[in-house]
Design a protein around this motif. Structure first.
Motif, short mmCIF file in Angstrom:
data_model
loop_
_atom_site.label_atom_id
_atom_site.label_comp_id
_atom_site.label_asym_id
_atom_site.label_seq_id
_atom_site.Cartn_x
_atom_site.Cartn_y
_atom_site.Cartn_z
N LEU A 178 0.85 -1.19 0.00
CA LEU A 178 0.00 0.00 0.00
C LEU A 178 0.88 1.23 0.00
CD1 LEU A 178 -2.68 1.59 0.44
CD2 LEU A 178 -2.41 1.14 2.88
N HIS A 179 0.62 2.15 -0.93
CA HIS A 179 1.40 3.38 -1.02
C HIS A 179 0.49 4.56 -1.32
CE1 HIS A 179 5.02 0.94 -1.22
NE2 HIS A 179 4.41 0.21 -2.14
N LYS A 180 0.86 5.70 -0.81
CA LYS A 180 0.20 6.95 -1.18
C LYS A 180 1.09 7.62 -2.20
CE LYS A 180 -1.72 11.22 0.71
NZ LYS A 180 -1.90 12.04 1.93
N ILE A 181 0.50 8.05 -3.32
CA ILE A 181 1.29 8.70 -4.37
C ILE A 181 0.75 10.11 -4.61
CG2 ILE A 181 1.93 6.52 -5.46
CD1 ILE A 181 -0.12 7.14 -7.68
N ALA A 182 1.60 10.95 -5.13
CA ALA A 182 1.21 12.33 -5.45
C ALA A 182 0.18 12.32 -6.59
CB ALA A 182 2.43 13.14 -5.85
N ASN A 183 -0.68 13.30 -6.60
CA ASN A 183 -1.74 13.39 -7.61
C ASN A 183 -1.28 14.07 -8.89
OD1 ASN A 183 -3.56 12.13 -5.96
ND2 ASN A 183 -4.56 14.00 -5.29
N ASN A 184 0.01 14.09 -9.18
CA ASN A 184 0.49 14.79 -10.37
C ASN A 184 0.61 13.89 -11.59
OD1 ASN A 184 2.63 13.33 -9.33
ND2 ASN A 184 4.16 14.92 -9.70
N PHE A 185 -0.03 12.74 -11.59
CA PHE A 185 -0.04 11.85 -12.75
C PHE A 185 -1.09 12.32 -13.75
CE2 PHE A 185 -2.52 10.08 -9.26
CZ PHE A 185 -3.79 10.02 -9.82
N LYS A 186 -0.91 11.93 -15.00
CA LYS A 186 -1.88 12.27 -16.05
C LYS A 186 -2.95 11.19 -16.17
CE LYS A 186 1.20 14.98 -18.95
NZ LYS A 186 1.77 15.13 -20.30
N ALA A 187 -2.57 9.94 -15.89
CA ALA A 187 -3.50 8.82 -16.01
C ALA A 187 -2.97 7.64 -15.19
CB ALA A 187 -3.66 8.41 -17.47
N LEU A 188 -3.87 6.73 -14.87
CA LEU A 188 -3.50 5.49 -14.19
C LEU A 188 -4.02 4.32 -15.01
CD1 LEU A 188 -4.47 6.34 -10.50
CD2 LEU A 188 -2.17 6.36 -11.49
N ILE A 189 -3.24 3.25 -15.10
CA ILE A 189 -3.67 2.02 -15.75
C ILE A 189 -3.52 0.89 -14.76
CG2 ILE A 189 -3.18 0.34 -17.55
CD1 ILE A 189 -2.29 2.58 -19.35
N LEU A 190 -4.61 0.17 -14.53
CA LEU A 190 -4.59 -1.03 -13.69
C LEU A 190 -4.75 -2.21 -14.63
CD1 LEU A 190 -5.81 1.41 -11.96
CD2 LEU A 190 -6.58 -0.39 -10.43
N CYS A 191 -3.87 -3.19 -14.52
CA CYS A 191 -3.94 -4.32 -15.43
C CYS A 191 -3.39 -5.59 -14.78
CB CYS A 191 -3.18 -4.03 -16.72
SG CYS A 191 -1.47 -3.51 -16.49
#
Length: 191
Positions: A178-191
């Motif tokens: 489990l990690h908290k990441i910064a919200n500065n991503f453009k998109a997330l892909i779960l696969c």
């Protein structure tokens, strides 16, 4: 926020063991989760369906997730419930004994983005310079690579390339990252 999801049987398997959910709860938090039933195992599609439904149901009645500790506790409790449901069901049905699933997910709240995974389902984040794998595989190969005991070239054909070291439902105890990441991503892909 734009979201989409899809599942495909692929070119190798005869049945689709994947399940997923993307939803928003009454608190305005988002959940996306992907589960992949363990290939070749008994009833992988049952395990992935149980996990997704359990996590979805818990998320829809989740308390306010405005603090890191609450999010962490919520994710751990939800995965524990999913693990217990899958494990218990497999113990009561010989045809489903040993079923399990990987799980990768993200919860996006007003306070942050939290990613979690069990097994080798992955989460990638898109940043200005490209996609970065944000999750760590729980597999024999990943561990051997991490320890420097295997090269990437050797890993491709290794006999244990599909052997997991953690999954939901197979064992009473599992590993979850489990990690908290910064919200500065453009998109997330779960696969």
């Amino acid at each position: 926020m734009k979201v989409c999801g899809n599942t495909d049987i692929g070119l190798v398997r005869k049945s689709n063991e994947d399940d997923y959910c993307v939803t928003k709860n009454r608190n305005g938090d988002w959940l996306a989760v992907v589960c992949d039933g363990i290939g070749g195992s008994q009833a992988g599609e049952v395990a992935s369906h149980i996990a997704v439904n359990c996590i979805y149901e818990e998320f829809m009645k989740a308390p306010d997730l405005s603090k890191d500790k609450r999010v962490s506790a919520f994710i751990q409790e939800s995965l524990n419930k999913a693990n217990d449901k899958i494990y218990t069901k497999s113990m009561h049905n010989k045809k489903q004994r040993g079923m399990g699933t990987t799980c990768v997910g993200v919860i996006i709240t007003k306070k942050g983005t939290y990613i979690f995974n069990v097994g080798d389902s992955r989460l990638y984040a898109l940043y200005p310079d490209g996609f970065i794998q944000m999750s760590e595989d729980h597999s024999v190969i990943a561990q051997l690579l991490k320890e420097g005991k295997l090269s990437y070239e050797e890993a491709k054909g290794h006999a244990q390339r599909n052997t997991l070291t953690s999954a939901l439902g197979v064992w009473r105890v599992y590993r979850m990252d489990l990690h908290k990441i910064a919200n500065n991503f453009k998109a997330l892909i779960l696969c």
